[in-house]
Every structure is written in structure tokens, then in C-alpha cells.
Design an enzyme around this catalytic site. Structure first.
Site, PDB file in Angstrom:
ATOM      1  N   CYS A 120       0.856  -1.277  -0.073  1.00 26.97           N
ATOM      2  CA  CYS A 120      -0.014  -0.039  -0.204  1.00 26.97           C
ATOM      3  C   CYS A 120       0.776   1.230   0.044  1.00 26.97           C
ATOM      4  O   CYS A 120       2.062   1.204   0.510  1.00 26.97           O
ATOM      5  CB  CYS A 120      -0.958   0.189   1.261  1.00 26.97           C
ATOM      6  SG  CYS A 120      -2.298   1.231   0.938  1.00 26.97           S
ATOM      7  N   CYS A 122      -0.218   4.369   1.499  1.00 26.22           N
ATOM      8  CA  CYS A 122      -0.562   5.245   2.665  1.00 26.22           C
ATOM      9  C   CYS A 122       0.457   5.534   3.647  1.00 26.22           C
ATOM     10  O   CYS A 122       0.643   6.747   4.184  1.00 26.22           O
ATOM     11  CB  CYS A 122      -2.167   4.929   3.145  1.00 26.22           C
ATOM     12  SG  CYS A 122      -1.746   3.431   4.259  1.00 26.22           S
ATOM     13  N   CYS A 130      -3.841   6.077  -0.262  1.00 29.48           N
ATOM     14  CA  CYS A 130      -3.337   4.882  -0.532  1.00 29.48           C
ATOM     15  C   CYS A 130      -3.078   4.695  -2.193  1.00 29.48           C
ATOM     16  O   CYS A 130      -2.854   3.663  -2.745  1.00 29.48           O
ATOM     17  CB  CYS A 130      -4.178   3.797  -0.444  1.00 29.48           C
ATOM     18  SG  CYS A 130      -4.773   3.665   1.490  1.00 29.48           S
ATOM     19  N   LYS A 195     -12.279  -5.280   2.321  1.00 30.71           N
ATOM     20  CA  LYS A 195     -11.948  -4.267   2.912  1.00 30.71           C
ATOM     21  C   LYS A 195     -12.807  -3.097   3.191  1.00 30.71           C
ATOM     22  O   LYS A 195     -12.981  -2.111   2.318  1.00 30.71           O
ATOM     23  CB  LYS A 195     -10.388  -3.564   2.475  1.00 30.71           C
ATOM     24  CG  LYS A 195      -9.792  -2.863   3.636  1.00 30.71           C
ATOM     25  CD  LYS A 195      -8.236  -2.578   3.467  1.00 30.71           C
ATOM     26  CE  LYS A 195      -7.718  -1.227   4.197  1.00 30.71           C
ATOM     27  NZ  LYS A 195      -6.382  -1.056   4.079  1.00 30.71           N
ATOM     28  N   ARG A 205      -3.292   3.617  12.223  1.00 28.66           N
ATOM     29  CA  ARG A 205      -3.060   4.801  11.637  1.00 28.66           C
ATOM     30  C   ARG A 205      -1.974   5.639  12.487  1.00 28.66           C
ATOM     31  O   ARG A 205      -1.051   6.329  12.107  1.00 28.66           O
ATOM     32  CB  ARG A 205      -3.907   5.648  11.133  1.00 28.66           C
ATOM     33  CG  ARG A 205      -4.686   4.724   9.887  1.00 28.66           C
ATOM     34  CD  ARG A 205      -5.839   5.482   9.431  1.00 28.66           C
ATOM     35  NE  ARG A 205      -6.606   4.846   8.526  1.00 28.66           N
ATOM     36  CZ  ARG A 205      -7.893   5.182   8.063  1.00 28.66           C
ATOM     37  NH1 ARG A 205      -8.446   6.082   8.394  1.00 28.66           N
ATOM     38  NH2 ARG A 205      -8.565   4.219   7.172  1.00 28.66           N
ATOM     39  N   ARG A 217     -11.108   7.667   3.337  1.00 24.83           N
ATOM     40  CA  ARG A 217     -10.810   6.522   2.222  1.00 24.83           C
ATOM     41  C   ARG A 217     -12.031   5.985   1.652  1.00 24.83           C
ATOM     42  O   ARG A 217     -12.053   4.720   0.991  1.00 24.83           O
ATOM     43  CB  ARG A 217      -9.854   5.345   2.986  1.00 24.83           C
ATOM     44  CG  ARG A 217      -8.565   5.773   3.754  1.00 24.83           C
ATOM     45  CD  ARG A 217      -7.767   4.622   3.712  1.00 24.83           C
ATOM     46  NE  ARG A 217      -6.711   4.835   4.739  1.00 24.83           N
ATOM     47  CZ  ARG A 217      -5.625   5.587   4.571  1.00 24.83           C
ATOM     48  NH1 ARG A 217      -5.638   6.680   3.649  1.00 24.83           N
ATOM     49  NH2 ARG A 217      -5.005   5.593   5.503  1.00 24.83           N
ATOM     50  N   GLU A 233     -16.317  -7.813  -4.832  1.00 21.54           N
ATOM     51  CA  GLU A 233     -14.846  -7.530  -4.778  1.00 21.54           C
ATOM     52  C   GLU A 233     -14.014  -8.697  -4.768  1.00 21.54           C
ATOM     53  O   GLU A 233     -13.088  -8.891  -5.204  1.00 21.54           O
ATOM     54  CB  GLU A 233     -14.823  -6.667  -3.246  1.00 21.54           C
ATOM     55  CG  GLU A 233     -15.199  -5.115  -3.480  1.00 21.54           C
ATOM     56  CD  GLU A 233     -14.144  -4.455  -4.193  1.00 21.54           C
ATOM     57  OE1 GLU A 233     -13.076  -5.066  -4.659  1.00 21.54           O
ATOM     58  OE2 GLU A 233     -14.262  -3.304  -4.290  1.00 21.54           O
ATOM     59  N   LYS A 248     -11.868  -7.710   6.303  1.00 18.24           N
ATOM     60  CA  LYS A 248     -11.184  -7.005   7.345  1.00 18.24           C
ATOM     61  C   LYS A 248     -12.200  -5.765   7.491  1.00 18.24           C
ATOM     62  O   LYS A 248     -12.543  -5.263   6.454  1.00 18.24           O
ATOM     63  CB  LYS A 248      -9.913  -6.306   6.766  1.00 18.24           C
ATOM     64  CG  LYS A 248      -9.293  -5.439   7.498  1.00 18.24           C
ATOM     65  CD  LYS A 248      -7.892  -5.173   6.709  1.00 18.24           C
ATOM     66  CE  LYS A 248      -7.418  -3.832   7.360  1.00 18.24           C
ATOM     67  NZ  LYS A 248      -6.622  -3.107   6.669  1.00 18.24           N
ATOM     68  N   SER A 274      -6.518  -3.267  14.267  1.00 17.98           N
ATOM     69  CA  SER A 274      -6.070  -2.618  15.495  1.00 17.98           C
ATOM     70  C   SER A 274      -7.106  -2.154  16.487  1.00 17.98           C
ATOM     71  O   SER A 274      -6.902  -2.525  17.724  1.00 17.98           O
ATOM     72  CB  SER A 274      -5.087  -1.389  15.109  1.00 17.98           C
ATOM     73  OG  SER A 274      -6.066  -0.528  14.172  1.00 17.98           O
ATOM     74  N   TYR A 313      -2.787  -9.019  16.445  1.00 18.98           N
ATOM     75  CA  TYR A 313      -1.696  -8.483  17.322  1.00 18.98           C
ATOM     76  C   TYR A 313      -1.621  -9.357  18.346  1.00 18.98           C
ATOM     77  O   TYR A 313      -0.722  -9.130  19.064  1.00 18.98           O
ATOM     78  CB  TYR A 313      -2.230  -6.964  17.525  1.00 18.98           C
ATOM     79  CG  TYR A 313      -2.082  -6.145  16.218  1.00 18.98           C
ATOM     80  CD1 TYR A 313      -1.062  -5.793  15.684  1.00 18.98           C
ATOM     81  CD2 TYR A 313      -3.229  -5.696  15.700  1.00 18.98           C
ATOM     82  CE1 TYR A 313      -1.238  -5.083  14.454  1.00 18.98           C
ATOM     83  CE2 TYR A 313      -3.412  -5.311  14.624  1.00 18.98           C
ATOM     84  CZ  TYR A 313      -2.288  -4.544  13.872  1.00 18.98           C
ATOM     85  OH  TYR A 313      -2.580  -3.887  12.807  1.00 18.98           O
TER      86      TYR A 313
END
Ligand code: PBG
Length: 323
Positions: A120, A122, A130, A195, A205, A217, A233, A248, A274, A313
Site C-alpha cells: 500500500c 499510505c 493509498c 476491506k 494509523r 478513504r 470485490e 477486514k 488494531s 496483534y
């Protein structure tokens, strides 16, 4: 068959019985660990909105990947924080950029570890979007060239799998073509196919310093209201040559995970993002709930919905939690 002949509580009477009837049983190889690596940093930097997650130096990156790998986690996905940014994200495909260096060192030190890279712009653009801008719009087709260059540079550095997360139309096809033209036919493409535009990316971010400097976005990421569009998609990315797809965020898209799993026969992964991690961490710290149990329950739900693997994570903690 009705009560009292049937009593489902029979199945739950003891811990051992509950284990025998447990349908979803996450193991270490269900998890992929996301890792941030920052150019020019000497020691890991804590990320305030993501307790327990760091921006790594190359040295601490290897240490963290190695500790995950030795727990049985098969792969990591890398995000880079470059030394400099510009409107065209040139650092993103620099042969000696931070991600390219990270891939080389990880493949050298831990050859068995599957190295996945986020593709990406970004984190590398001065405007934080992006792709390439045309006035205040992200221009789709010029961005495809950029994404192909980025993916190619990752594959040439030795990445096993590239994961475009930009949501431009046609990126999977453009990347497949660029890789095949250079003889990189075995590099896998994990498409962030469905996404959603989401506030749950907020802590990321901060971590990756990739907040757009204006706007949002929504012209490229999916609206949370749409599920049939999410399946389109995915369908398009499969046609363009994705080896596997991702949904996601995870918890707010469990329906998409299930429908994708039923409808398509390639692997479906989910990204427990996140914000999903941070909100549980925060509530746990406040003593409002048991953070570990809430995290475990979330990951179970994502697996139960049909995700073949989960990027989280909490991967290392999850391995211990589900032991
Ligand atoms: C890059 C990218 C993002 C995430 C993964 N890749 C941020 C975004 O789209 O703004 C989010 C991951 C997370 O929140 O953990 N485009």
C-alpha cells in the site's frame, strides 16, 4: 427431539466433556502476527493506543518474529515506517527501503518463516492516501503501476506473499502480471479483497503514521452497509489471480467471512484489526472486562464464522491462551 429426552447440558457437564465437544479449536498455525518496522530507530518504540505492540528496529523485528515462529506461528505480515514520504510514495519501492531490508534479514535469519508484506502507499505518501492523487482524488489506474512496483520490490527482496490493501480496482491483476513478467510466479497474492472503510483502523494509523491529511478513504474502501458488493470485490480479485483473500475488519464482518467461505473455494483469512485489539485492551485495563478472555472469545468467533486463518496483534498470546 424435544426436552426432556434431549438435554444439551449433558454436553457441558465437565471440563473434559466440554473439551470433547469443542467444535472450534484454534492452534498456533491459525495465527499470523502483524509487525511494524521503522527506519532509523534503535530500539522498539511503544504505540500508546496499542499496548503490547511496538514499532520495531530491524534487530528487534527479528527477535519478535523469531519468538512468534518458535511458538508455532507460521507467518508475519510487515508494515513499514520509512525515513521520508513524498506524494508518489517512492520510498515504498526503494530496493533499500525499510520493508525490503526487513524482508531480506527475516528470510536470512528465519528461512522457514512465511514473510507477508502489506502492499500500500499510505505509509509512504506525504498526503497519507493509498495511491497517486489527481487533484484531491486517488487516481485508480496510475496507482496500479505504483502498486505493481511496490509488490515487485517486495517479491524481489524475498517476500513469500504480497498483500495489496489499497482497494484500487484491478490491482491484483496488475500485480500478478508484474510478478509473472519477472519470473516471480511462486509469489503468492493475498488480497485484502473485502476491506471496509472503518474507524477500527484508528490505532493502526497512529502506529503507522498513515492518517490521510484530508478527506477519508471512502472512495476506495467499502461501505459497512454492503455485503453483496463485498462478495463482488472478492469475486473480482479471484478472477484476477488472488491465491487467497482477506476480510477486514473481522468482528464487524463475520457475515462476509461466512458467506465468502461458503461461496468460494480458496482460503479466506480475516484481519482482527488494531481497533478490535485496542478496545479490548482498553476495557481490560479499566477492569471493565477480562481482556484475555474477551480477546480469546473474539478470535474463536472469527474462526467459528469460517476464517481459515486470523491476522491478529494478539497472535503470541493467543497461542498460549488456546493451549
Ligand atoms: C493500509 C492498511 C491499513 C490497515 C492495514 N493496511 C490502514 C488503512 O487502510 O487505513 C489497517 C490494519 C489495522 O487497523 O490493524 N492501507
Amino acid at each position: 427431539m424435544a426436552f426432556p429426552t434431549n438435554r444439551l447440558r449433558r454436553l457441558r457437564k465437565t471440563e473434559s466433556l466440554r473439551q470433547l465437544f469443542q467444535e472450534t479449536r484454534p492452534v498456533a498455525s491459525d495465527f499470523i502476527l502483524p509487525l511494524f518496522v521503522k527506519e532509523g530507530t534503535k530500539s522498539p518504540e511503544a504505540i500508546s493506543s496499542m499496548p503490547g505492540v511496538n514499532r520495531h528496529s530491524l534487530t528487534s523485528l527479528v527477535r519478535e518474529a523469531s519468538s512468534a515462529f518458535s511458538l508455532g506461528i507460521p507467518g508475519v505480515i510487515l508494515f513499514g515506517l520509512p525515513r521520508s514520504k513524498d506524494p508518489k510514495a517512492t520510498e515504498a519501492y526503494n530496493k533499500n527501503g525499510i520493508i525490503q531490508k526487513a524482508i531480506r534479514i527475516l528470510k536470512k535469519e528465519l528461512p522457514g518463516l512465511v514473510v507477508i508484506t502489506d502492499v500500500c502507499a499510505c505509509e509512504y505518501t506525504s498526503h497519507g492516501h493509498c495511491g497517486i492523487l489527481d487533484k484531491r482524488e486517488v487516481a485508480n489506474d496510475p496507482t496500479l503501476t505504483l502498486l505493481a512496483k511496490i509488490a515487485l520490490s517486495h517479491a524481489q527482496a524475498g517476500a513469500d506473499m504480497v498483500a495489496p490493501s489499497d482497494m484500487m480496482d484491478g490491482r491484483v491483476g496488475a500485480i500478478r502480471k508484474a510478478l509473472d513478467n519477472r519470473g516471480l510466479k511462486d509469489t503468492l497474492i493475498l488480497s485484502y479483497a473485502a476491506k471496509f472503510s472503518s474507524s477500527f483502523y484508528g490505532p493502526f494509523r497512529e502506529a503507522a503514521d498513515s492518517t490521510p491529511s484530508f478527506g477519508d478513504r471512502k472512495t476506495y474502501q467499502m461501505p459497512a452497509s454492503n455485503s453483496r458488493e463485498a462478495l463482488r470485490e472478492i469475486e473480482m480479485d479471484i478472477e484476477e489471480g488472488a491465491d487467497l483473500v482477506m476480510v477486514k475488519p473481522a468482528l464487524t464482518a463475520l457475515d462476509i467471512i461466512t458467506r465468502a467461505k461458503v461461496r468460494f473455494s480458496l482460503p479466506v483469512w480475516a484481519y482482527h484489526v488494531s481497533g478490535e485489539y485496542s478496545m479490548i485492551k482498553a476495557a481490560g485495563r479499566l477492569g471493565w472486562l477480562d481482556g484475555d478472555k474477551a480477546m480469546g472469545e473474539s478470535l474463536l468467533a472469527i474462526k467459528r464464522a469460517g476464517a481459515d486463518r486470523v491476522i491478529t496483534y494478539w497472535a503470541k498470546e493467543a497461542v498460549k491462551f488456546f493451549k
